[in-house]
Motif scaffolding. Structure first.
Motif, PDB file in Angstrom:
ATOM      1  N   THR A 206       0.825  -1.205   0.000  1.00  0.00           N
ATOM      2  CA  THR A 206       0.000   0.000   0.000  1.00  0.00           C
ATOM      3  C   THR A 206       0.860   1.256   0.000  1.00  0.00           C
ATOM      4  O   THR A 206       0.626   2.193  -0.783  1.00  0.00           O
TER       5      THR A 206
ATOM      6  N   LYS B 293       1.149   3.916  -3.086  1.00  0.00           N
ATOM      7  CA  LYS B 293       0.755   5.291  -2.763  1.00  0.00           C
ATOM      8  C   LYS B 293       1.862   6.279  -3.138  1.00  0.00           C
ATOM      9  O   LYS B 293       1.590   7.358  -3.686  1.00  0.00           O
TER      10      LYS B 293
ATOM     11  N   SER C  92       1.913   6.731  -6.820  1.00  0.00           N
ATOM     12  CA  SER C  92       0.785   7.588  -7.214  1.00  0.00           C
ATOM     13  C   SER C  92       1.104   9.060  -6.959  1.00  0.00           C
ATOM     14  O   SER C  92       0.803   9.924  -7.792  1.00  0.00           O
TER      15      SER C  92
END
Length: 557
Positions: free
Chosen positions: A447, A451, A454
């Protein structure tokens, strides 16, 4: 004719290799033959001529006086080991191989994902123009960019003397000269990196600075390289590593290494100057830093794209002394571990494991240095995975600790507008290693890694950053599909062969004269197992009669 007349008979090989046969060149029957060695052909013989080739080689060995001193040719196993090392050193090859193992039909094609944020896209509609740095920048702008360079870049790649540089820049601006010199290439390199680390979008001045430095360096190839030229080459290679495609960057890093050799900086035995034509003295400390940073760039570019690095025959390198506010030495301390991973070296699992244990225990202080440590950790993990090494225990925890720090360091550099090449490369490679490790703790880190990718593509919306994010999500999607397929298989097994299901099927076909188990399945009849942590399941499965039942179990039994 008289018997004393010398006879000049043409010596002809029993069999010619395929490259000589195709090119109609004379072949001496060796393996490799002299023609293939001279022209760097891939010497090989037709399969049907194997026996004749062996005989020719045997004849050549008997007649050649140098046979006993000639190095043996690499075996098939050595060649295979080299290929596997190249694939493990290259992150892109590892990603491709891992994806093929998950889903061959949907695996991404082989390419350098996330090698840097831009991959050549840091451009504009402006046509770069080579001109004097005074015509490109004003004096206040140059001062600001020099400050940015020494604040963000120099602590990591510290090979420029700040006092000398600022003094020479001031003298250059005072002279108001528009003539280009080798020192202008240094100023352009410093200013271009200052713009890269202060503006997320490129401006025309940055492109002109890069073009000017490129022209000066190209024109200097016909003369003996000065200290300014070598310094400008290091600055250019560092800039290209963060912005340019891989092939062009690797070529420039090779040119840099050859410039070091031509200048004599690579060896204290060759170096014989106190100052170059511009009067600049090469101190032992600056020499160590230039040589160390150059090796670092060339080695890792070669690893990334699976190509050869430049080996300098008389390399003489010692680590520079640490200095306050700089972590260049911290990064260069990783060089011996990096050099040991060359594909031509045979490194076994134990050596790789020991190197990994040493690297993960190091304490790196700043984000760029942490990313360098993490990058070497990932490479060692790829090499070990290629050898089917199973990560577990404290070593696995230490690796995951390094990857967690690497993800956080990438985010910190992103917030600081510092687009080091590792900012996008390391998080992407971390995701690949986490999927390869496939443990609960590793999957939990995905995760944070995704992230960060992103956030990178939001700050730098380049095609390279978007492709890195989409490829990472594709790999996770393929991994999930495989997990779901495994889960369906396990569910089918349980639903088909579970004793409770079999009993229900028997109950439907037999008279109801047996005990009714419908309300209590076979699992309900087992005693409670409140403490599985103390149960030695290995001894139980091995049939040992000495295994002990936990105390809570004896009460229920």
């Amino acid at each position: 004719m008289s018997s004393s007349t010398p006879q000049h008979n043409r010596l002809r090989s029993r069999v010619a290799c395929e490259p000589c046969r195709e090119r109609k060149r004379k072949c001496d029957g060796g393996f490799p033959c002299s023609t293939c060695v001279r022209y760097a052909y891939d010497c090989h013989y037709p399969q049907s001529s194997r026996k004749r080739k062996a005989a020719a080689i045997s004849d050549r060995e008997r007649t050649s006086p140098m046979t006993e001193h000639s190095p043996p040719s690499p075996t098939d196993q050595e060649a295979q080991n080299r290929i596997e090392s190249l694939e493990a050193n290259s992150g892109s090859a590892f990603v491709r191989k891992m994806a093929l193992g998950i889903d061959p039909a949907n695996a991404p094609r082989l390419r350098l994902f996330a090698w840097n944020v831009f991959l050549g896209s840091r451009k504009s509609n402006h046509t770069p123009t080579s001109r004097s740095v005074i015509q490109i920048l004003s004096w206040p702008e140059m001062e600001e960019l020099v400050t940015i360079y020494f604040t963000k870049v120099d602590p990591c790649y510290g090979f420029v003397d700040r006092r000398s540089l600022e003094r020479r820049i001031r003298a250059h601006w005072t002279s108001d000269s528009t003539e280009t010199s080798s020192f202008e290439a240094v100023m352009c390199g410093v200013a271009a990196l200052g713009l890269l680390f202060s503006r997320r979008n490129v401006i025309d001045a940055e492109l002109d600075l890069v073009e000017t430095a490129k022209r000066i360096l190209e024109q200097s190839m016909s003369v003996h390289p000065s200290l300014d030229i070598v310094t400008a080459w290091v600055l250019r290679v560092a800039y290209m590593r963060m912005t340019a495609p891989a092939h062009a960057s690797w070529m420039s890093s090779c040119m840099l290494m050859h410039s070091l050799e031509a200048a004599g900086i690579h060896s204290t035995h060759v170096l014989n100057w106190s100052a170059d034509e511009s009067g600049q003295t090469l101190t032992p400390e600056i020499r160590k830093r230039i040589l160390g940073v150059s090796q670092h760039l060339n080695i890792w570019m070669s690893f990334d794209i699976g190509r050869s690095r430049v080996h300098l025959q008389t390399l003489d390198f010692d680590l520079p002394a640490p200095r306050e506010g700089s972590y260049t030495t911290e990064i260069l301390e990783l060089l011996p571990h990096s050099e040991n991973l060359n594909p031509d070296k045979n490194v076994d699992v134990l050596d790789l494991k020991n190197s990994l244990s040493t690297i993960v225990q190091r304490q790196h202080t700043a984000p760029p240095s942490i990313l360098a440590q993490c990058n070497l950790t990932l490479l060692l993990c790829r090499r070990l995975r290629t050898l089917n090494f199973h990560f577990q225990g404290s070593l696995l925890n230490q690796v995951l600790s390094v990857t967690a720090r690497g993800i956080q360091a990438a985010q910190d550099l992103l917030d600081d507008c510092a687009p080091w090449h590792h900012v996008v490369n390391v998080p992407f490679q971390i995701i690949c290693i986490l999927l390869a490790l496939d443990t609960p703790a590793a999957i939990a880190q995905l995760t944070d890694g995704v992230k960060t990718l992103s956030n990178i593509q939001l700050v730098y919306p380049t095609d390279a950053a978007k492709e890195a994010l989409s490829t990472a999500c594709l790999l996770i999607h393929l991994h999930r599909k495989r997990k779901e397929a495994d889960l369906r298989t396990l569910s089918d097994i349980v639903s088909t062969y579970s004793p409770s299901v079999l009993f229900d099927q028997q109950s439907a076909t037999q008279p109801q004269h047996v005990t009714d188990w419908s309300s209590n399945t076979w699992l309900d009849t087992l005693p409670e197992m409140p403490d599985l942590q103390t149960f030695d399941i290995d001894r139980f499965l091995n049939g040992s009669s000495e295994w002990s039942i936990p105390g809570d179990w004896t009460q229920t039994l």
